[in-house]
Design a protein around this motif. Structure first.
Motif, PDB file in Angstrom:
ATOM      1  N   THR A  33     -34.008   7.982  51.902  1.00  0.00           N
ATOM      2  CA  THR A  33     -33.812   8.907  52.963  1.00  0.00           C
ATOM      3  C   THR A  33     -34.833   8.966  54.174  1.00  0.00           C
ATOM      4  OG1 THR A  33     -34.875  10.386  51.799  1.00  0.00           O
ATOM      5  CG2 THR A  33     -32.687  10.576  51.273  1.00  0.00           C
ATOM      6  N   SER A  34     -34.350   9.297  55.426  1.00  0.00           N
ATOM      7  CA  SER A  34     -35.295   9.245  56.605  1.00  0.00           C
ATOM      8  C   SER A  34     -34.867  10.306  57.613  1.00  0.00           C
ATOM      9  CB  SER A  34     -35.659   7.858  56.898  1.00  0.00           C
ATOM     10  OG  SER A  34     -34.337   7.431  57.345  1.00  0.00           O
ATOM     11  N   ASP A  90     -39.460  13.362  46.918  1.00  0.00           N
ATOM     12  CA  ASP A  90     -39.205  14.667  47.785  1.00  0.00           C
ATOM     13  C   ASP A  90     -40.385  15.192  48.568  1.00  0.00           C
ATOM     14  OD1 ASP A  90     -40.400  17.046  46.595  1.00  0.00           O
ATOM     15  OD2 ASP A  90     -39.080  16.497  45.086  1.00  0.00           O
ATOM     16  N   MET A 109     -36.264  17.231  52.237  1.00  0.00           N
ATOM     17  CA  MET A 109     -35.614  16.293  51.997  1.00  0.00           C
ATOM     18  C   MET A 109     -35.962  15.351  50.846  1.00  0.00           C
ATOM     19  SD  MET A 109     -36.661  12.322  54.177  1.00  0.00           S
ATOM     20  CE  MET A 109     -35.996  12.930  55.833  1.00  0.00           C
ATOM     21  N   SER A 219     -29.142  13.094  46.924  1.00  0.00           N
ATOM     22  CA  SER A 219     -30.066  13.138  47.845  1.00  0.00           C
ATOM     23  C   SER A 219     -29.870  14.559  49.077  1.00  0.00           C
ATOM     24  CB  SER A 219     -30.016  11.961  48.859  1.00  0.00           C
ATOM     25  OG  SER A 219     -30.512  10.823  47.902  1.00  0.00           O
ATOM     26  N   ILE A 221     -31.112  15.906  53.037  1.00  0.00           N
ATOM     27  CA  ILE A 221     -31.846  16.235  54.275  1.00  0.00           C
ATOM     28  C   ILE A 221     -31.439  17.303  55.037  1.00  0.00           C
ATOM     29  CG2 ILE A 221     -32.488  15.174  56.420  1.00  0.00           C
ATOM     30  CD1 ILE A 221     -31.723  12.405  55.336  1.00  0.00           C
ATOM     31  N   TYR A 224     -28.301  17.543  58.010  1.00  0.00           N
ATOM     32  CA  TYR A 224     -27.667  16.344  57.835  1.00  0.00           C
ATOM     33  C   TYR A 224     -26.463  16.787  57.416  1.00  0.00           C
ATOM     34  CZ  TYR A 224     -26.447  11.694  56.136  1.00  0.00           C
ATOM     35  OH  TYR A 224     -25.942  10.272  56.129  1.00  0.00           O
ATOM     36  N   PHE A 250     -34.070  17.965  60.366  1.00  0.00           N
ATOM     37  CA  PHE A 250     -34.308  16.402  60.751  1.00  0.00           C
ATOM     38  C   PHE A 250     -33.355  16.152  61.822  1.00  0.00           C
ATOM     39  CE2 PHE A 250     -36.639  17.044  56.752  1.00  0.00           C
ATOM     40  CZ  PHE A 250     -37.814  16.115  56.889  1.00  0.00           C
ATOM     41  N   GLY A 253     -31.066  11.688  61.006  1.00  0.00           N
ATOM     42  CA  GLY A 253     -31.157  11.449  59.455  1.00  0.00           C
ATOM     43  C   GLY A 253     -30.404  10.370  59.065  1.00  0.00           C
TER      44      GLY A 253
END
Length: 413
Positions: A33-34, A90, A109, A219, A221, A224, A250, A253
């Protein structure tokens, strides 16, 4: 990590992989994830790094979890056990022990951990997933295998196999379920623990003999499309909204299943300015429309959700949906904007035909960051001839996709 200066930061996380039963290369990798987040000097972030699952017979336990939630493998009366699940990685706003509720709720995240793996061609790998964890699949034994984590629940416990010593347990918020024990005296006898994540996968049932792999965790974020955030810092109550209770979110994402092998990792990089959007197609948007002809399983059209993200918030939530065909009263169009991507929570028209469309009116015009749509994804079906479009005036439309065939997944389109 103490933030050294004001500005935007890029954060990237890799979840811990599950362990391979056969000690080969069939790893159930953790998710990646980013995204970019605005932070202020002096703020503190807490990173919890997932670890790869443990090999069969090396970490047999009767209770507890691996660090950061990887599901354990239950020790049998013969002293044997399966492999353990990979742990999530995380970043949080509250420190302390990894498994305290206040700390887990503060995660902004999460990269899901993978389940224990097996040889390809025998079972598919249960990767650390996106909005849902990835399920390990074997058609002959499916009911005894673990179930993946989602945005609102851990994987449900499987059916217990006749002759097993114990069953796999359910996954939960931040934790993978335990793998059941087998009566086998051979090495590696037992079900494996589920991968952890935003929600963890369940463990797999014990067997009469031998071992079974497990599924991955989900996951998360903040901001997102498709995530389901918690309401406050004390209770695990979901809002059907995308933004975390802290207000932090974020942009840009990304979630990618099955990317990281071995132990988890975390990276943080100062980038100063907010990244610029690469497209102007989402400027001045009030109306969003999705049209599709049919799917490869049935002649019906089944929309689960449509979302429009602006500054971490799903602007489409609760907005009116209209269709070119009247809705089925048992599966109303209001489900398309309720914020819930559970695949059983779908809407469908009253009759089936080609090129049916649904339109969401956002009521105001926005420069959006992201739009996403989900059709029913509970099996391997594809939806044919998708046109996904946006408009300022409900008259002139900009194509985001045109006549595309979509293979449906929990991550939507």
């Amino acid at each position: 990590y103490t933030i050294p200066r004001d500005g935007y930061y890029y954060i990237e996380l890799g979840g811990g992989a599950g362990y391979d039963f056969n000690l080969q290369t069939y790893t159930a990798n953790g998710a990646k994830t980013s995204g970019y987040i605005k932070l202020s000097k002096g703020e503190k972030l807490y990173f919890y790094i997932g670890e790869q699952g443990k090999a069969k017979d090396t970490n047999c336990k009767t209770s507890g979890y691996e660090f950061n939630g990887g599901g354990i493998a239950q020790k049998s009366s013969t002293g044997k056990c399966g492999a353990t699940g990979g742990s999530a990685t995380d970043v949080r706003l509250v420190g302390g022990d990894w498994d305290t509720t206040e700390s887990l709720i503060s995660r902004i995240m999460v990269a899901g951990g993978g389940g224990a793996s097996y040889a390809t061609g025998v079972y598919t790998s249960g990767y650390g997933g996106t909005l849902y964890g990835t399920r390990t699949i074997n058609t002959e034994w499916q009911q005894y295998l673990s179930n993946p984590g989602t945005q609102t629940s851990g994987g449900a416990a499987p059916t217990m196999r006749n002759g097993a010593e114990s069953n796999g347990t359910a996954g939960s918020f931040g934790k993978g379920g335990a793998g059941g024990a087998s009566k086998s005296t051979s090495p590696g006898g037992g079900g494996s623990g589920g991968g952890s994540g935003y929600y963890g996968a369940s463990g797999t049932s014990g067997a009469q003999s031998g071992s079974w792999p497990s599924s991955g965790g989900s996951s998360y974020i903040s901001g997102y499309a498709g995530v389901n955030s918690v309401e406050n810092n004390t209770t695990i109550t979901h809002t059907n909204q995308t933004i975390h209770y802290s207000g932090k979110y974020f942009v840009g994402g990304q979630m990618i299943e099955g990317q990281n092998s071995g132990n988890g990792y975390a990276k943080i990089t100062y980038v100063h300015n907010k990244p610029q959007r690469k497209s102007t197609k989402l400027n001045n948007v009030r109306y969003i429309k999705d049209c599709t002809s049919y799917n490869t399983s049935t002649s019906a059209n089944n929309w689960v959700e449509l979302q429009a993200i602006k500054d971490g918030v799903n602007i489409a939530k609760g907005k009116t949906v209209t269709g070119t065909t009247n809705q089925n009263s048992s599966y109303p169009y209001s489900r398309i904007t309720d914020g819930d991507i559970t695949y059983s929570n779908y809407a469908t028209p009253s009759t089936a035909s080609t090129k049916q469309c649904i339109t969401v009116d956002l009521e105001n015009t926005y420069d959006l960051d992201e739009v996403a749509v989900w059709n029913y994804f509970g099996d391997q079906r594809r939806y044919i001839s998708n046109d996904f479009q946006v408009s300022e005036d409900n008259n002139t439309w900009t194509n985001l996709s045109e006549e595309e065939s979509w293979y449906e997944t929990s991550n939507g389109a």
